[in-house]
Design a protein around this motif. Structure first.
Motif, mmCIF file in Angstrom:
data_model
loop_
_atom_site.group_PDB
_atom_site.id
_atom_site.type_symbol
_atom_site.label_atom_id
_atom_site.label_comp_id
_atom_site.label_asym_id
_atom_site.label_seq_id
_atom_site.Cartn_x
_atom_site.Cartn_y
_atom_site.Cartn_z
ATOM 1 N N LYS A 18 5.533 -1.216 13.462
ATOM 2 C CA LYS A 18 5.266 -2.219 12.339
ATOM 3 C C LYS A 18 5.020 -1.593 11.110
ATOM 4 N N ASN A 19 4.154 -0.498 11.134
ATOM 5 C CA ASN A 19 3.872 0.529 9.983
ATOM 6 C C ASN A 19 5.008 1.084 9.510
ATOM 7 N N SER A 22 8.439 -2.752 9.131
ATOM 8 C CA SER A 22 8.621 -4.115 9.187
ATOM 9 C C SER A 22 8.467 -4.921 7.670
ATOM 10 N N SER A 25 5.839 -2.808 5.530
ATOM 11 C CA SER A 25 5.731 -1.379 6.045
ATOM 12 C C SER A 25 6.178 -0.320 5.038
ATOM 13 N N TYR A 81 15.264 -4.455 11.327
ATOM 14 C CA TYR A 81 14.509 -4.340 9.823
ATOM 15 C C TYR A 81 15.330 -5.508 9.006
ATOM 16 N N LEU A 109 -2.767 -3.785 7.850
ATOM 17 C CA LEU A 109 -2.101 -3.597 9.267
ATOM 18 C C LEU A 109 -2.657 -2.161 9.612
ATOM 19 N N ASN A 113 -4.383 -1.660 13.362
ATOM 20 C CA ASN A 113 -3.656 -0.606 14.262
ATOM 21 C C ASN A 113 -4.792 0.252 14.631
#
Length: 151
Positions: A18-19, A22, A25, A81, A109, A113
């Motif tokens: 996700k980092n 996304s 990101s 993506y 985010l 995480n």
């Protein structure tokens, strides 16, 4: 910075993806910053140069996340993506607002995480990235002030 993981972990790889790629990101910010750099390179070198520096941070983060995903036993692909067209505007003030929102979302985010991952190496990397993104946020907010004051 030492790029290591404690061991393979698909769950952590999914979180890190996700980092990696996304909507909020490092891939998104890298592409957006490069777009802005090119768009304003001829008309506003001050803005363009500052944005280019931010793109370098995003690229470095992207590369590190790709390595981490691999070390965790997954593939650092860009499947699924998709970026919204709204990011690719031509209005500098609106782009700065988008950049600020994107940076804040990345910090959120990273922090999420950081709380979900127990790997000390990854936690260290995420902590460093949060510090870097906060500095980038300050740069963006200063740019925002500069261009609001020019009106």
């Amino acid at each position: 910075m030492d790029i290591k993981v404690e061991g393979k972990n698909k769950k952590y790889a999914e979180l890190i993806k996700k980092n990696y790629c996304s909507k909020f990101s490092d891939l998104t910010s890298f592409l957006l910053y490069k777009y802005e750099n090119y768009l304003f390179s001829e008309t506003d070198t001050y803005f363009s140069n500052n944005i280019n520096k931010l793109s370098n941070d995003s690229l470095a983060h992207l590369e590190i996340f790709g390595r981490i995903i691999t070390m965790l036993g997954d593939i650092p692909n860009f499947n699924n993506y998709n970026i919204d067209e709204i990011f690719f505007l031509e209005d500098k003030e609106k782009l700065i607002e988008v950049n600020i929102r994107l940076t804040k979302e990345k910090i959120i985010l990273y922090t999420k995480n950081l709380n979900e991952i127990d790997d000390l190496y990854i936690k260290n990397i995420l902590t460093n990235f949060i510090v870097e993104e906060r500095k980038n946020l300050e740069i963006l907010e200063l740019l925002q002030l500069r261009y609001k004051n020019k009106k």
